[in-house]
Design an enzyme around this catalytic site. Structure first.
Site, short mmCIF file in Angstrom:
data_model
loop_
_atom_site.label_atom_id
_atom_site.label_comp_id
_atom_site.label_asym_id
_atom_site.label_seq_id
_atom_site.Cartn_x
_atom_site.Cartn_y
_atom_site.Cartn_z
N TRP A 75 -17.18 17.54 26.99
CA TRP A 75 -18.53 17.71 26.47
C TRP A 75 -19.49 17.49 27.65
O TRP A 75 -19.44 16.42 28.27
CB TRP A 75 -18.74 16.67 25.37
CG TRP A 75 -20.06 16.66 24.69
CD1 TRP A 75 -20.65 17.69 24.03
CD2 TRP A 75 -20.93 15.53 24.53
NE1 TRP A 75 -21.83 17.27 23.47
CE2 TRP A 75 -22.02 15.96 23.77
CE3 TRP A 75 -20.88 14.20 24.96
CZ2 TRP A 75 -23.07 15.10 23.43
CZ3 TRP A 75 -21.92 13.35 24.63
CH2 TRP A 75 -23.00 13.80 23.87
N LYS A 132 -21.15 14.51 12.65
CA LYS A 132 -20.24 15.52 12.11
C LYS A 132 -19.67 15.08 10.76
O LYS A 132 -19.69 15.84 9.80
CB LYS A 132 -19.08 15.79 13.07
CG LYS A 132 -19.48 15.89 14.53
CD LYS A 132 -20.18 17.19 14.86
CE LYS A 132 -21.08 16.99 16.04
NZ LYS A 132 -20.98 17.74 17.19
N ASP A 174 -14.86 7.98 23.26
CA ASP A 174 -15.95 8.71 22.61
C ASP A 174 -15.38 9.30 21.33
O ASP A 174 -14.53 10.20 21.36
CB ASP A 174 -16.48 9.81 23.54
CG ASP A 174 -17.69 10.50 22.95
OD1 ASP A 174 -18.15 10.07 21.87
OD2 ASP A 174 -18.18 11.48 23.54
C1 LIG Z 1 -17.51 14.57 22.44
C2 LIG Z 1 -18.85 14.30 21.85
N1 LIG Z 1 -19.41 13.11 22.03
C3 LIG Z 1 -20.61 12.80 21.52
C4 LIG Z 1 -21.32 13.73 20.79
C5 LIG Z 1 -22.68 13.33 20.31
O1 LIG Z 1 -22.91 13.42 19.01
P1 LIG Z 1 -24.33 13.06 18.39
O2 LIG Z 1 -24.89 14.34 17.88
O3 LIG Z 1 -24.03 12.07 17.32
O4 LIG Z 1 -25.18 12.47 19.45
C6 LIG Z 1 -20.78 15.00 20.58
C7 LIG Z 1 -21.54 16.02 19.86
O5 LIG Z 1 -21.34 17.19 19.93
C8 LIG Z 1 -19.51 15.29 21.12
O6 LIG Z 1 -18.95 16.48 20.96
#
Ligand SMILES: Cc1ncc(COP(=O)(O)O)c(C=O)c1O
Length: 399
Positions: A131, A247, A212
């Site tokens: 990400w 999500k 994460d």
């Molecule tokens: C691997 C990963 N970490 C963290 C996040 C962050 O999510 P949030 O929308 O809760 O900040 C995402 C969102 O796409 C993600 O794919």
């Protein structure tokens, strides 16, 4: 002039895909870009359990006074229980705290700030690919990102041996960002045996896991998906876990998430936690209330929790069904196209093993929008568009 020397930052590639999709007027267009769940009708709907909790809050919430940098204590406890359980050894030893953050992104940011406070020279090991915000946040804090091999995009192969080899070269005290489940963007996860072996290696090398955990429930189930988070917090003396309700509660814009800190002893833990909360105070003072209040109400109300778990199961099963159907149709329409791995992967994302030219053909000639590196959101597939999408991909293999 202070504000006159900057070069443009360039468009975010994910947002660019959404923009192109919106601008496209072809009625057949398909969005496999943006990373949100979509239902069988292609909508990112509000969950029923969330609607009920919101109704409850509108009627019963009595104040909007300040929370605290730690956020909603009930949410923190319930999220921690769901992630690592109240019977976890580190919890029993009073060396775990969970603090609400603005989304999982806030959790990653605060966790890495805490790392910087502890040791600005720690390297941050990041899977290749990942990400993109992992690298962006690391760099914006002045920390050093180091890539470790994880997935061969063009070959469609998980590079577990390469991962171990690269992490063997990390120095003591370095931090390793690990995707707790549903690796974004490859969909390739470690098996339980591999997680165990990795944890042993990290312990031997003195590395710190930063899990994460943005997709709990999207892999194999709420409990099943927490294997890595529980294990890392058990086998290693120190750990960080960033988690997200974006999500699994479909509350993307409400910005609910958490950072969980595991210290090596109860004595050190309160000092550590105070520094982490100091980072919160200096950034945004305290997290927004609404999303976390909704999640806390759901997780704390047995009937609603059961309804929510069903809704998570439904989202997960729909994506799995689309993965299986995609592979079945591709095997039928282009038997040598080699997409069998898609059915084995977890969560919403996978890479299509296509050339840059083939990807552009799908985007420009078939109006199927996804990342230029081949990352697709499998949740963008529906019973209505999957024939169209697989026909288009199959056409690339027919000479
Ligand atoms: C691997 C990963 N970490 C963290 C996040 C962050 O999510 P949030 O929308 O809760 O900040 C995402 C969102 O796409 C993600 O794919």
């Amino acid at each position: 002039m202070l504000f006159s020397g900057l070069a443009p930052m360039g468009d975010d590639p994910i947002l660019m895909v959404s923009k192109m999709f919106r601008a496209c007027e072809n009625p057949n267009k398909v969005d496999l870009g943006v990373g949100v769940y979509k239902d069988a009708e292609g909508n990112t709907a509000i969950l029923n359990s969330v609607k009920k909790a919101e109704k409850y809050l509108v009627e019963n919430q009595a104040t909007k006074t300040y929370l605290s940098p730690a956020g909603n204590p009930e949410f923190n406890q319930l999220v921690q229980d769901m992630m690592i359980g109240d019977d976890h050894v580190a919890v029993k030893e009073n060396r775990v705290s969970t603090f609400q953050t603005p989304g999982g992104t806030g959790g990653v940011r605060i966790g890495l700030e805490f790392v910087k406070t502890c040791n600005p020279n720690a390297n941050i090991w990041i899977s290749d690919p990942t990400w993109p915000n992992h690298t962006a946040i690391t760099k914006s804090l002045g920390l050093t990102p180091k890539p470790y091999r994880y997935y061969d995009i063009k070959g469609g192969e998980f590079l577990y041996e390469g991962m171990l080899e690269d992490l063997s070269g990390a120095k003591e005290g370095d931090v390793v960002i690990l995707h707790g489940c549903c690796h974004n963007a490859s969909g390739a996860d470690l098996s339980k045996e591999q997680w165990n072996e990795l944890a042993d290696l990290m312990k031997e090398k003195g590395l710190i896991p930063f899990v994460d955990f943005a997709y709990q429930g999207f892999g194999n189930g709420i409990d099943e998906d927490s294997y890595a988070a529980r294990l890392m917090a058990e086998k290693l003396p120190e750990a960080l876990i960033a988690s997200s309700c974006s999500k699994n509660f479909a509350m993307y814009r409400d910005r609910a998430g958490a950072i969980t800190l595991v210290s090596s002893s109860e004595e050190l833990h309160s000092t550590n936690a105070s520094h982490l909360l100091g980072a919160v105070r200096a950034n945004y003072s305290m997290p927004p209330d609404h999303g976390a209040a909704v999640a806390a109400h759901i997780l704390g109300t047995p009937d609603l929790k059961a309804e929510w778990i069903n809704e998570v199961d439904e989202m997960r099963n729909r994506v799995k069904k689309m993965r299986t159907l995609f592979v079945e149709l591709m095997n039928k329409k282009a038997p040598n196209s080699g997409f069998g791995y898609i059915a084995e992967q977890n969560g919403m994302f996978s890479y299509l093993t296509l050339s840059a030219e083939q990807i552009q053909t799908l985007i420009n000639d078939h109006y199927i929008f996804f990342m230029a590196n081949g990352r697709v959101n499998m949740a963008g597939l529906t019973e209505d568009n999957i024939e169209y999408v697989t026909d288009a991909i199959a056409s690339l293999f027919i000479s």
